[in-house]
Design an enzyme around this catalytic site. Structure first.
Site, PDB file in Angstrom:
ATOM      1  N   LYS A 104       0.813  -1.212   0.000  1.00  0.00           N
ATOM      2  CA  LYS A 104       0.000   0.000   0.000  1.00  0.00           C
ATOM      3  C   LYS A 104       0.852   1.270   0.000  1.00  0.00           C
ATOM      4  CE  LYS A 104      -4.214  -2.083   1.539  1.00  0.00           C
ATOM      5  NZ  LYS A 104      -3.772  -3.456   1.862  1.00  0.00           N
TER       6      LYS A 104
HETATM    7  C1  LIG Z   1      -4.523  -4.501   1.430  1.00  0.00           C
HETATM    8  C2  LIG Z   1      -3.799  -5.784   1.277  1.00  0.00           C
HETATM    9  C3  LIG Z   1      -4.263  -6.794   0.416  1.00  0.00           C
HETATM   10  C4  LIG Z   1      -5.560  -6.671  -0.344  1.00  0.00           C
HETATM   11  O1  LIG Z   1      -5.518  -5.678  -1.333  1.00  0.00           O
HETATM   12  P1  LIG Z   1      -6.872  -5.052  -1.906  1.00  0.00           P
HETATM   13  O2  LIG Z   1      -6.449  -3.934  -2.764  1.00  0.00           O
HETATM   14  O3  LIG Z   1      -7.678  -4.615  -0.726  1.00  0.00           O
HETATM   15  O4  LIG Z   1      -7.564  -6.150  -2.652  1.00  0.00           O
HETATM   16  C5  LIG Z   1      -3.501  -7.932   0.287  1.00  0.00           C
HETATM   17  N1  LIG Z   1      -2.361  -8.108   0.979  1.00  0.00           N
HETATM   18  C6  LIG Z   1      -1.891  -7.158   1.819  1.00  0.00           C
HETATM   19  C7  LIG Z   1      -0.635  -7.431   2.556  1.00  0.00           C
HETATM   20  C8  LIG Z   1      -2.580  -5.976   1.987  1.00  0.00           C
HETATM   21  O5  LIG Z   1      -2.106  -5.042   2.817  1.00  0.00           O
END
Ligand SMILES: *Cc1c(COP(=O)(O)O)cnc(C)c1O
Length: 467
Positions: A104
């Site tokens: 993220k």
């Molecule tokens: C947020 C997250 C996901 C999921 O991603 P989305 O965009 O919500 O589908 C998967 N793995 C990790 C480690 C995350 O932080």
């Protein structure tokens, strides 16, 4: 809603009726143009892609913002998202080398700089209200800490994140960061954000904005690494690749979908869920049935413990041929706790054209995958990445390169790594005593009014927007 500029969407979060904003059309990248991007470094590629979506930020300013964000200092290497080849046609795309060790950061670090820039320009301020199941919260807080004109109010489900994730967020002492632990699960937090954001008067008065994966700018910034990875594993146009994506809120995979709509030769987008398999159920059967709060399971891949995927609405919008009325109709029942079933409709026949297929994993399978990947390739992966690899290797087509998205570093989920391989992953420098640092957070029940009161108290009348 009437069309708005990129910056208006950036600051506004949800559309006035509670729906999600979408670009009026996707930019189409011709094969020749695509090939001309092949040798670009990350910042240059980011500029090419982002400038197609950002209509009201001058090119020079955008280049500066990108150059400040995508550095070796912030992301550990000049490549930003390096590719590791495990074996021919099997690759790991490293997206987790930012400050909070999860993918993220890639969008959020950009968002932090973008917000600061836009707010300074408008002489405005913003109170970011968000919900997190783990990684969004820390990523947002690390991107916004100390930024002028910005406060962050981050809701998280009390006691449901890993000790490392909790410590990352709650140990921040910056004055503009507020952690609110809610008695409930992630979806309760998300519902509070929706309720507060739907209160137009409150939203206006207190300058409420969002950084959740529904924020369009985050999707836009996530499109970049699909292109980067494609160039890293192919040598000419005409070669196609597939991606496997551990999914929760459908943000990451939706960015892949947009890359595909823009013309990137993607065969399959393989969606992986954990035991919370709402999305897998949909892509296998056509039934979209968000689960109730008490049906949401707490798993060893907690950032995917989501039972209502907020960005999914955007995909259905494309699936309907951009028929907003039809999406609204479908979501009428979803918003009342119901479901919809597309299996007997024209839409279900179209779904194969979009290349998304899905599978799921349970805890034991993720542990086995972590152990196997370590044994075969001497590489440690985290539980979320393990989910993607497990499902990706099951569903991939022969002779099509598969790129598995690494979404977090294993150190964030040390208990599961210990269970899989018998030792704890090494921590990067500076993360040694994280869990022992003093923590700062508010504890509340799942009550939107209480959250509103807290925000109003912190912002205070003198900080409300003038004029
Ligand atoms: C947020 C997250 C996901 C999921 O991603 P989305 O965009 O919500 O589908 C998967 N793995 C990790 C480690 C995350 O932080």
């Amino acid at each position: 809603m009437p069309p708005k500029t990129f910056t208006e969407i950036l600051l506004g979060g949800l559309a006035p009726d509670g729906g999600l904003a979408m670009p009026e059309s996707y930019p189409e990248i011709s094969p020749a143009e695509l090939e001309s991007w092949r040798s670009l470094d990350y910042p240059s590629l980011a500029f090419e892609i982002l400038s197609r979506f950002m209509d009201d930020i001058p090119a020079d300013d955008l280049r500066t913002l990108i150059a400040r964000t995508y550095t070796a200092e912030v992301f550990g290497s000049k490549e930003v998202t390096p590719i590791q080849t495990l074996e021919p046609d099997l690759h790991l795309l490293h997206l987790s080398n930012g400050p909070t060790l999860a993918f993220k950061d890639i969008a959020m670090q950009f968002l932090g700089n973008l917000f600061e820039y836009v707010l300074a320009k408008n002489n405005d301020e913003l109170n970011i209200l968000g919900a997190t199941s783990g990684d969004t919260g820390s990523s947002a807080e690390y991107a916004m800490r100390g930024k002028r004109g910005i406060r962050v109010f981050m809701l998280s489900p009390y006691g449901k994140m890993s000790a490392f994730q909790t410590a990352q967020m709650f140990s921040l002492q910056d004055e503009n960061i507020f952690n609110i632990a809610i008695k409930g699960v992630f979806d309760d937090c998300q519902d509070i954000v929706k309720t507060v954001s739907n209160d137009q008067a409150f939203k206006q008065k207190y300058r409420i904005g969002a950084v959740n994966s529904i924020n369009w700018a985050r999707i836009a910034a996530q499109i970049i690494y699909y292109f980067k990875a494609y160039f890293a594993v192919t040598s000419s146009y005409g070669e196609a690749v597939s991606f496997s994506i551990p999914s929760g809120n459908f943000g990451n995979i939706f960015a892949g979908h947009v890359a595909r709509m823009m013309g990137l030769p993607i065969r399959q987008l393989i969606l992986a869920t954990n035991e919370n398999d709402v999305l897998d159920e949909f892509f296998r059967t056509g039934l979209y049935r968000p689960r109730a709060t008490i049906e949401t399971k707490q798993t060893s891949s907690p950032s995917m413990d989501i039972s209502k995927a907020s960005n999914f609405e955007r995909f259905i919008f494309d699936l309907t041929g951009r028929d907003a009325a039809r999406v609204k109709e479908l979501w009428k029942s979803v918003d009342q706790g119901g479901s919809f079933d597309l299996s007997d409709t024209d839409l279900w026949k179209k779904i194969r054209d979009f290349g998304i297929i899905s599978g799921t994993s349970n805890h034991a399978e993720r542990i086995t995958t972590i152990r196997e990947i370590h044994r075969k390739f001497n590489t440690l992966i985290d539980t979320h990445t393990a989910d993607g690899l497990k499902v990706g290797m099951e569903l991939r087509e022969p002779d099509v390169p598969l790129i598995c998205l690494e979404t977090a570093l294993p150190v964030k989920f040390a208990d599961s790594i210990q269970e899989a391989v018998g030792f704890v992953p090494e921590r990067p420098d500076g993360y040694d005593n994280l869990e022992k640092l003093p923590q700062r957070f508010e504890h509340m029940t799942a009550d939107a009014e209480q959250v509103k009161r807290f925000i109003a108290n912190q912002v205070g009348p003198s900080h409300q927007r003038h004029g």
